[in-house]
Design an enzyme around this catalytic site. Structure first.
Site, PDB file in Angstrom:
ATOM      1  CE  LYS A 193       4.244  -1.595  -0.733  1.00 42.15           C
ATOM      2  NZ  LYS A 193       4.606  -0.250  -1.148  1.00 42.15           N
ATOM      3  NE  ARG A 268       5.099   7.300  -1.356  1.00 43.19           N
ATOM      4  CZ  ARG A 268       4.799   6.006  -1.307  1.00 43.19           C
ATOM      5  NH1 ARG A 268       3.583   5.605  -1.608  1.00 43.19           N
ATOM      6  NH2 ARG A 268       5.711   5.125  -0.974  1.00 43.19           N
ATOM      7  NE  ARG A 307       9.304  -5.710   9.122  1.00 39.60           N
ATOM      8  CZ  ARG A 307       8.759  -5.074   8.084  1.00 39.60           C
ATOM      9  NH1 ARG A 307       7.969  -5.724   7.230  1.00 39.60           N
ATOM     10  NH2 ARG A 307       8.971  -3.793   7.890  1.00 39.60           N
ATOM     11  NE  ARG A 313      12.992  -1.873   8.305  1.00 41.39           N
ATOM     12  CZ  ARG A 313      12.137  -1.692   7.310  1.00 41.39           C
ATOM     13  NH1 ARG A 313      11.919  -2.657   6.439  1.00 41.39           N
ATOM     14  NH2 ARG A 313      11.495  -0.548   7.181  1.00 41.39           N
ATOM     15  NE  ARG A 325       7.841   2.634   9.135  1.00 40.92           N
ATOM     16  CZ  ARG A 325       8.184   1.379   9.445  1.00 40.92           C
ATOM     17  NH1 ARG A 325       8.640   1.081  10.648  1.00 40.92           N
ATOM     18  NH2 ARG A 325       8.041   0.416   8.550  1.00 40.92           N
TER      19      ARG A 325
END
Ligand code: IMP
Ligand code: MG
Length: 369
Positions: A193, A268, A307, A313, A325
């Site tokens: 995104k 949201r 990633r 992360r 998630r």
């Protein structure tokens, strides 16, 4: 909304409201005139529709004639009024009622008074359907006023913008902000995104509003809204939607002449989506589309794990966290997908492929809006 030449206009006064205003004018004028046979003088071009509707409703005998004056150029009233057709009959001793579609600065009306200065009429009265008090600069009395309106350009019901719009049965008002492309951008974690938002911003000259960035900016700079938001966060409470909306409003106002916005991270919830619609509406604009990048769960999991190997992360390294998630994301977006689908504004875009391919698909959606 309608477009005439290069400008956008929004519905302003309905045909019913116009009809009611004319009823009132007819009532007032016919009561005042009693059995006198008046001459109604329509000021062309604008007042052809009013004159026609008015005399059809007028309950007693009357005469109708026209004079033709021209003043407006585009959106502005010009200095010199041209007299295209003057009076063609003797009005000595008659009761004359001028029928104007609209009185703006009053320059046209001044010309009407000049025309009648040497006519020995019994009475001369002015009736206008629309009147812009803030624009009026003369002190001729307006005897009958249909609807007072703000000093903004309107079209329809006889009134034109460079010759278009006279035929519309209702009245439209010019939009303060011209057409914008406002996108609500969604994508599950790992869908790319951020990359695509950057690209869209460049290609369409849009302003990217990421709610997360807006919050951090306001809190860091200790703006009134930032401090307010922080006071809730410090107590462990959710920041009320209104505070977020006020922050977004400030961002939108800072960029008032933007081609449009990309909203990222907001809305949201259903309530937030409604609040955003209201915000855009208050700016004479609207959300054009919700665009969601669609990527198969398994592809996302593999991308994020990969990633995680290099980014360090923590939330990209654990498969069950990643799956959570993704599930969270779909739960939240489902509500918004329904909300925007109901307005025909939801567009799912296949997010699997090269960056260029995805970009291409997004552009196809936007170019079609
Ligand atoms: P004035 O001479 O400034 O009072 O303007 C009167 C004339 O300008 C009207 O008869 C219309 O032809 C035109 N006009 C004024 N305001 C508008 C508007 O908002 N839309 C379209 N025409 C207008
Ligand atoms: Mg006119």
């Amino acid at each position: 909304m309608i477009k005439l030449h290069d400008k956008y206009f929004k519905p302003f006064i309905s045909a019913e409201q116009i009809d009611m205003a004319i009823d009132t004018l007819v009532e007032e004028i016919s009561t005042d005139l009693g059995d006198e046979v008046p001459v109604f003088v329509g000021i062309l071009n604008g007042s052809f529709m009013l004159t026609s509707d008015f005399v059809k409703k007028y309950p007693k005998p009357c005469e109708v004639t026209f004079i033709k004056l021209a003043s407006y150029e585009g959106l502005k009233s010009s200095e010199d009024i041209q007299r295209l057709i003057g009076l063609t009959q003797d009005l000595t001793g008659r009761t004359v009622i001028i029928l104007e579609d609209i009185i703006d600065t009053g320059k046209t009306l001044a010309e009407v008074h000049r025309i009648f200065k040497n006519e020995k009429v019994k009475t001369l009265k002015i009736a206008t359907l629309f009147y812009k008090p803030e624009a009026y600069k003369k002190d001729f009395k307006l005897h009958y006023v249909g609807i007072e309106i703000p000093n903004k350009f309107i079209v329809g019901y006889g009134l034109d913008y460079d010759n278009l719009g006279r035929d519309l049965p209702e009245v439209y008002q010019i939009k303060e902000t011209q057409h914008m492309t406002n996108l609500v951008l969604f994508g599950p974690p790992g869908a790319g995104k951020g990359t695509q938002a950057e690209f869209l911003k460049e290609k369409y000259h849009l302003v990217h509003i990421s709610t997360g960035d807006v919050f951090r900016y306001n809190i860091k700079n200790e703006t009134a809204l930032g401090m307010l938001a922080k006071s809730y966060m410090d107590k462990g409470d959710l920041v009320p939607d209104q505070v977020t909306i006020d922050m977004l409003n400030a961002e939108v106002e800072k960029n008032a002449d933007a081609n449009g916005f990309i909203f990222d991270g907001f809305p949201r919830t259903d309530a937030q989506a409604k609040a955003l619609d209201e915000l855009m509406d208050s700016k004479d604009s609207a959300i054009s589309a919700m665009i969601a990048l669609e990527v198969d769960d398994e592809v996302l999991v593999q991308r994020l794990l990969k990633r995680g190997e290099t980014s360090g992360r923590a939330d990209d390294a654990d498969e069950s966290i990643i799956r959570n998630r993704i599930t969270e994301y779909y739960k939240k977006t489902a509500i918004l997908k329904d909300y925007y689908s109901a307005q025909d504004k939801y567009f799912g875009v296949d997010g699997v492929g090269s960056i260029e391919e995805i970009t291409e698909r997004l552009s196809a959606v936007i170019d079609n809006l």
